[in-house]
Write a protein that holds these residues in place. Structure first.
Motif: not given
Length: 300
Positions: A20-41
């Motif tokens: 979620l911190s996206e500190w490295h280019f390998s961090c999966g933004k697709y995972h983050n988008a999915f998790w944020r949708k699951e968890l809300g704001l």
């Protein structure tokens, strides 16, 4: 060699915060988008915590850092971090994880049953001694290297709809597999991802040294190394041979379908002839990619 599947709450907590911190280019933004949708704001405090973690994480090595050591291999990760970090940095990290714990626990409750299903399925399917020995025999020839461990730990991690992944940046005996939301029907693909990471973990060292000797360029060596391994697993020659995976049209983001077909054919010829990946293999890959063998030293 046997595979030992692990579900670690603390390893997934670190993966959750780190990704979620996206500190490295390998961090999966697709995972983050999915998790944020699951968890809300996320609250302002949670957003700031992720920004602080990004700054801290960037100060440490990209792989096999003290974070992986602590969260994947130690029972008490924060005790390990306290030993290795300055007092101020440790306090900051502990506070970050404290702020994000509630969000993580909400997701973990949903993910745990999925991870357990995968663990049960993989335990039944992957530890086929005859098949494993056959794969290892081929890899030993191709990479001129033998595995140094008898048991490989596979940490099962959160994923998102339509995306899987893996890594070999924990220690010298473990890989990770991002798998929770992958369909159980695609277990052969999941096993092939594990084998891809196992090559990185246990087989690539001699090949990597040869690449650096020939290419004298770290970035180019990484590209050729990744292409060679991807031409085997997950949807390369050995993925098709052992797990009936359909060959992929592109084994690396920056190469096209025509180049992929040529590289797959090249790799297959080395497998069939029981020949190690050598300078000729590298030269032919570079020719397919239309890359020069080496650059002027000022550009290295």
């Amino acid at each position: 060699m046997k595979f030992n599947f692990l579900i670690s709450k603390q390893a997934n907590f670190y993966f959750f915060v780190s990704n979620l911190s996206e500190w490295h280019f390998s961090c999966g933004k697709y995972h983050n988008a999915f998790w944020r949708k699951e968890l809300g704001l996320f609250s302002l405090e949670e957003k700031e915590a992720l920004k602080r973690f990004k700054k801290i994480r960037c100060k440490h090595s990209a792989g096999k850092s003290l974070f992986e050591l602590a969260f994947f291999t130690k029972k008490e990760p924060f005790l390990e971090l306290r030993k290795k970090m300055s007092a101020n940095e440790y306090k900051a990290v502990a506070k970050i994880f404290d702020v994000l714990e509630n969000k993580f626990n909400l997701l973990y409750k949903k993910e745990l049953p999925l991870l357990k299903r995968w663990k049960n399925k993989l335990n039944i399917k992957i530890n086929n001694e005859t098949q494993t020995n056959s794969i290892i025999k081929i890899l030993q020839i191709l990479f001129k290297t033998s595995p140094t461990i008898k048991k490989c730990n596979v940490y099962l991690m959160f994923s998102s709809d339509g995306y899987t992944g893996g890594g070999a940046n924990i220690d010298g005996k473990s890989v990770s597999l991002e798998i929770s939301h992958h369909s159980l029907e695609n277990i052969n693909h999941a096993i092939s991802i594990i084998w891809h990471e196992v090559i990185h973990l246990l087989f690539q060292s001699v090949f990597d040294l040869m690449l650096m000797k020939v290419l004298k360029n770290r970035q180019k060596s990484k590209i050729v190394n990744e292409i060679a391994i991807a031409s085997l697993f997950p949807r390369g020659i050995l993925g098709e041979k052992f797990f009936k995976n359909k060959l992929v049209n592109k084994i690396y983001p920056k190469i096209n379908t025509r180049q992929t077909k040529k590289i797959l054919k090249l790799t297959e010829s080395f497998v069939l002839r029981k020949k190690a990946f050598d300078e000729m293999y590298v030269s032919k890959v570079l020719g397919i990619l239309k890359l020069p063998k080496q650059k002027h030293s000022a550009q290295n």
